[in-house]
Design a protein around this motif. Structure first.
Motif, PDB file in Angstrom:
ATOM      1  N   GLN A 100       0.835  -1.209   0.000  1.00 14.75           N
ATOM      2  CA  GLN A 100       0.000   0.000   0.000  1.00 14.75           C
ATOM      3  C   GLN A 100       0.867   1.256   0.000  1.00 14.75           C
ATOM      4  N   ALA A 101       1.902   1.241   0.833  1.00 13.19           N
ATOM      5  CA  ALA A 101       2.798   2.401   0.906  1.00 13.19           C
ATOM      6  C   ALA A 101       3.509   2.627  -0.421  1.00 13.19           C
ATOM      7  N   LEU A 102       3.983   1.543  -1.040  1.00 16.50           N
ATOM      8  CA  LEU A 102       4.687   1.664  -2.321  1.00 16.50           C
ATOM      9  C   LEU A 102       3.760   2.182  -3.415  1.00 16.50           C
ATOM     10  N   GLU A 103       2.515   1.741  -3.419  1.00 21.30           N
ATOM     11  CA  GLU A 103       1.569   2.212  -4.428  1.00 21.30           C
ATOM     12  C   GLU A 103       1.268   3.695  -4.254  1.00 21.30           C
ATOM     13  N   THR A 104       1.078   4.127  -3.009  1.00 18.79           N
ATOM     14  CA  THR A 104       0.848   5.554  -2.750  1.00 18.79           C
ATOM     15  C   THR A 104       2.062   6.372  -3.152  1.00 18.79           C
ATOM     16  N   SER A 105       3.244   5.860  -2.811  1.00 15.80           N
ATOM     17  CA  SER A 105       4.477   6.565  -3.151  1.00 15.80           C
ATOM     18  C   SER A 105       4.663   6.665  -4.661  1.00 15.80           C
ATOM     19  N   LEU A 106       4.394   5.567  -5.383  1.00 20.83           N
ATOM     20  CA  LEU A 106       4.538   5.587  -6.838  1.00 20.83           C
ATOM     21  C   LEU A 106       3.575   6.584  -7.463  1.00 20.83           C
ATOM     22  N   ASP A 127      14.902   3.013  -1.010  1.00 23.38           N
ATOM     23  CA  ASP A 127      13.598   2.753  -0.412  1.00 23.38           C
ATOM     24  C   ASP A 127      12.607   3.761  -0.995  1.00 23.38           C
ATOM     25  N   GLN A 128      11.710   3.269  -1.836  1.00 25.80           N
ATOM     26  CA  GLN A 128      10.789   4.153  -2.556  1.00 25.80           C
ATOM     27  C   GLN A 128       9.711   4.755  -1.667  1.00 25.80           C
ATOM     28  N   THR A 129       9.575   4.273  -0.410  1.00 28.83           N
ATOM     29  CA  THR A 129       8.570   4.863   0.471  1.00 28.83           C
ATOM     30  C   THR A 129       9.007   6.222   1.012  1.00 28.83           C
ATOM     31  N   LYS A 130      10.283   6.562   0.819  1.00 27.33           N
ATOM     32  CA  LYS A 130      10.768   7.901   1.163  1.00 27.33           C
ATOM     33  C   LYS A 130      10.769   8.738  -0.117  1.00 27.33           C
ATOM     34  N   ILE A 131      10.184   9.910  -0.084  1.00 34.90           N
ATOM     35  CA  ILE A 131      10.141  10.781  -1.261  1.00 34.90           C
ATOM     36  C   ILE A 131      10.860  12.079  -0.929  1.00 34.90           C
ATOM     37  N   ASN A 132      12.019  12.255  -1.555  1.00 39.78           N
ATOM     38  CA  ASN A 132      12.793  13.480  -1.373  1.00 39.78           C
ATOM     39  C   ASN A 132      12.494  14.414  -2.546  1.00 39.78           C
ATOM     40  N   ILE A 133      11.948  15.583  -2.233  1.00 37.68           N
ATOM     41  CA  ILE A 133      11.539  16.547  -3.255  1.00 37.68           C
ATOM     42  C   ILE A 133      12.523  17.716  -3.253  1.00 37.68           C
ATOM     43  N   ASN A 153      15.408  20.857   0.232  1.00 40.85           N
ATOM     44  CA  ASN A 153      14.516  19.718   0.019  1.00 40.85           C
ATOM     45  C   ASN A 153      13.352  19.676   1.001  1.00 40.85           C
ATOM     46  N   LEU A 154      12.328  18.933   0.570  1.00 43.81           N
ATOM     47  CA  LEU A 154      11.273  18.456   1.457  1.00 43.81           C
ATOM     48  C   LEU A 154      11.343  16.930   1.445  1.00 43.81           C
ATOM     49  N   LEU A 155      11.109  16.308   2.599  1.00 47.76           N
ATOM     50  CA  LEU A 155      11.143  14.854   2.678  1.00 47.76           C
ATOM     51  C   LEU A 155       9.814  14.337   3.201  1.00 47.76           C
ATOM     52  N   LEU A 156       9.242  13.352   2.490  1.00 44.25           N
ATOM     53  CA  LEU A 156       7.998  12.710   2.878  1.00 44.25           C
ATOM     54  C   LEU A 156       8.280  11.258   3.255  1.00 44.25           C
ATOM     55  N   LEU A 157       7.659  10.771   4.326  1.00 42.89           N
ATOM     56  CA  LEU A 157       7.669   9.358   4.668  1.00 42.89           C
ATOM     57  C   LEU A 157       6.271   8.822   4.415  1.00 42.89           C
ATOM     58  N   VAL A 158       6.163   7.809   3.576  1.00 42.22           N
ATOM     59  CA  VAL A 158       4.865   7.261   3.185  1.00 42.22           C
ATOM     60  C   VAL A 158       4.702   5.864   3.778  1.00 42.22           C
ATOM     61  N   THR A 159       3.602   5.643   4.493  1.00 44.61           N
ATOM     62  CA  THR A 159       3.281   4.311   5.014  1.00 44.61           C
ATOM     63  C   THR A 159       1.839   3.981   4.633  1.00 44.61           C
ATOM     64  N   ASN A 216      -1.057   6.421   5.217  1.00 45.90           N
ATOM     65  CA  ASN A 216      -1.371   7.553   4.343  1.00 45.90           C
ATOM     66  C   ASN A 216      -2.416   7.130   3.320  1.00 45.90           C
ATOM     67  N   SER A 217      -3.497   7.887   3.230  1.00 48.10           N
ATOM     68  CA  SER A 217      -4.604   7.562   2.330  1.00 48.10           C
ATOM     69  C   SER A 217      -4.427   8.250   0.982  1.00 48.10           C
ATOM     70  N   GLN A 218      -5.268   7.867   0.033  1.00 46.59           N
ATOM     71  CA  GLN A 218      -5.290   8.541  -1.262  1.00 46.59           C
ATOM     72  C   GLN A 218      -5.670  10.004  -1.089  1.00 46.59           C
ATOM     73  N   SER A 219      -6.537  10.269  -0.130  1.00 43.36           N
ATOM     74  CA  SER A 219      -6.929  11.651   0.165  1.00 43.36           C
ATOM     75  C   SER A 219      -5.724  12.467   0.628  1.00 43.36           C
ATOM     76  N   ASP A 220      -4.875  11.856   1.459  1.00 39.73           N
ATOM     77  CA  ASP A 220      -3.642  12.526   1.889  1.00 39.73           C
ATOM     78  C   ASP A 220      -2.793  12.906   0.676  1.00 39.73           C
ATOM     79  N   ALA A 221      -2.625  11.950  -0.227  1.00 40.21           N
ATOM     80  CA  ALA A 221      -1.795  12.177  -1.409  1.00 40.21           C
ATOM     81  C   ALA A 221      -2.376  13.295  -2.279  1.00 40.21           C
ATOM     82  N   ASN A 222      -3.692  13.282  -2.469  1.00 38.96           N
ATOM     83  CA  ASN A 222      -4.340  14.319  -3.291  1.00 38.96           C
ATOM     84  C   ASN A 222      -4.188  15.699  -2.657  1.00 38.96           C
TER      85      ASN A 222
END
Length: 491
Positions: free
Chosen positions: A287-293, A322-328, A359-365, A368-374
């Motif tokens: 779930q985390a990887l799908e949200t992150s992708l 680790d793709q669940t971490k998103i560095n922007i 940078n901004l760093l996000l940790l996705v687990t 985190n819902s689809q609503s969070d991502a949106n």
């Protein structure tokens, strides 16, 4: 037959609650029975009812033979360890215990410069002498990467008397080094490889994540179980594999470092998080990887953002990500990450894990819902529009443009312990050039030391700290958190 789905600590707490035991013991709230407490109203009485101490039937963290021992054994099976210890003083406590177990006063320990300051605390407590090495570095994002095996081999050839090597795996941004090769190099010297795996407790539950440190050959690793799994903050685990760690000394050290007033809320959360991953670990990581992708793909469509990803694979120090971490990366917007973090929080009630100057760093687990991502995507789009309409917000970018966010390692004039125990004197930051620091100064987060006790102030470090001060960075470790003054050793 061992049942991994069991949660022995939680079961014992439930039994204690069901028995309705009359409490003439600590804690003073007696299970939440005292009125007029706002914390009880806010958190709920059940949390206080489960807040007990090591009464009969609840075992003892410092001498576990009952439910805590059983829960730790289950955790060892789940995480592939020979032995696991529950930590109630955070991963900091586990890392300090490993350093103190491996090193005596004067012993050398190889550590990367991007260590968390808690490791430096372990070095001070042990009296060890750190041999710092620089991890690889990415100038586009201004972040440290992983450690190359060549760096470890070179360090050990120069310091063959080192007693241990400590590696950060993964980094805060999710960069994983080639730990298997590093482990083989370290073990040629018959010394232990210690791993700060605080940000990797979810490794091992999905084939698309890096190997766990123990799978890769580490002798010990520390998990910040609360960082990526679902235990309470401050609840962590220490895992041991093989016989290079003196367990008698490690356990004695943990008894020194850990509180004797054990929090069963923290222990129960470790028990529950472990069972949860046994039952649903791959599903949760998926779930985390799908949200992150999804986020990564959508972020790439917004002009101005750089997303750290697999394009780094194959570079020195980057074996896996680790793709669940998103560095922007946000340098193209000509603003600081600190400004962006504040803007998102104030305008969209979004809090990122970390912001630095670039940078901004996000940790996705799975939490985190689809609503969070949106909501995040909407906020980042609106922030771009805001910057375009208000170009004046980019005026301060000239202050940080070109600064090296990873100052070079200064001279270690005395051991950190000697400096910590020395006679300090206060000077203004501008007057500190050439003096030996009596304190650690870190920008928090991420908590990486800029200067350590025993090191001399350099022009680069003073300039870097001055810029961070101007940007309003939060400092930790130093006595004067405004950084008007610093503590130095009288010579």
């Amino acid at each position: 037959m061992i049942t991994l789905q069991k949660t022995p600590i939680i079961a014992a707490l439930k039994k204690y609650a069901d028995d309705r035991t009359i409490r003439f013991h600590m804690p003073g709230h007696k299970g939440g029975q005292i009125p007029h407490n706002e914390a009880i109203s806010f958190l709920g009485s059940q949390a206080f009812f489960a807040d007990v101490t090591n009464v009969p039937g609840m075992d003892d963290l410092h001498q576990p033979h009952g439910v805590i021992g059983e829960a730790q054994n289950l955790a060892a099976l789940t995480f592939g360890a020979d032995q696991t210890y529950f930590l109630i003083n955070g991963s900091s406590c586990g890392l300090q215990a490993l350093v103190m177990s491996a090193c005596n006063p004067g012993d050398k320990i190889l550590v990367p410069r991007n260590i968390h300051r808690s490791i430096l605390s372990g070095i001070i407590l042990s009296g060890a002498v750190p041999v710092f090495f620089l991890p690889e570095y990415d100038s586009d994002y201004g972040i440290p990467l992983g450690t190359s095996p060549e760096a470890i081999e070179n360090c050990l050839q120069t310091h063959p008397d080192a007693r241990a090597v400590l590696i950060v795996y993964p980094t805060y941004q999710g960069i994983a080094s080639d730990l298997e090769t590093i482990a083989k190099i370290v073990h040629q010297y018959d010394i232990p490889l210690l791993v700060d795996e605080a940000h990797g407790p979810h490794f091992g539950f999905h084939e698309d994540l890096p190997k766990t440190a123990l799978e890769a050959g580490a002798d010990a690793s520390v998990h910040g179980t609360h960082k990526m799994l679902s235990s309470f903050t401050q609840a962590s685990m220490l895992h041991i594999k093989g016989n290079r760690i003196n367990r008698q000394r490690l356990e004695a050290t943990l008894k020194i470092l850990q509180s004797t007033s054990t929090s069963y809320l923290l222990l129960a959360s470790l028990d529950g998080a472990r069972a949860q991953m046994d039952n649903h670990g791959r599903e949760f990581v998926q779930q985390a990887l799908e949200t992150s992708l999804f986020l990564r793909n959508e972020l790439k469509k917004i002009n101005g953002y750089q997303i750290l990803g697999e394009e780094l694979l194959g570079r020195a120090g980057v074996f896996n990500i680790d793709q669940t971490k998103i560095n922007i990366g946000i340098t193209n917007l000509q603003i600081s990450g600190l400004w962006a973090e504040q803007w998102l929080r104030q305008n969209h009630h979004i809090q990122v894990e970390m912001a630095d100057i670039f940078n901004l760093l996000l940790l996705v687990t799975a939490g985190n819902s689809q609503s969070d991502a949106n909501s995040l995507l909407q906020g980042l789009k609106e922030m771009c529009n805001y910057i375009e309409l208000h170009p004046e917000v980019t005026e301060s970018y000239s202050t940080i443009k070109g600064i090296n966010p990873f100052p070079y390692i200064p001279e270690l004039a005395m051991s950190p312990r000697e400096a910590f125990l020395g006679s300090p004197s206060s000077l203004s930051l501008g007057q500190a050039l050439g003096h030996i620091s009596a304190e650690v100064i870190t920008c928090y987060p991420p908590g990486i030391p800029v200067i350590c006790p025993g090191e001399r102030f350099t022009p680069e470090i003073i300039q870097y700290l001055s810029v961070m001060k101007e940007l309003g960075i939060h400092f930790q470790g130093c006595y004067d958190t405004s950084l008007e003054t610093v503590l130095i050793i009288k010579e």
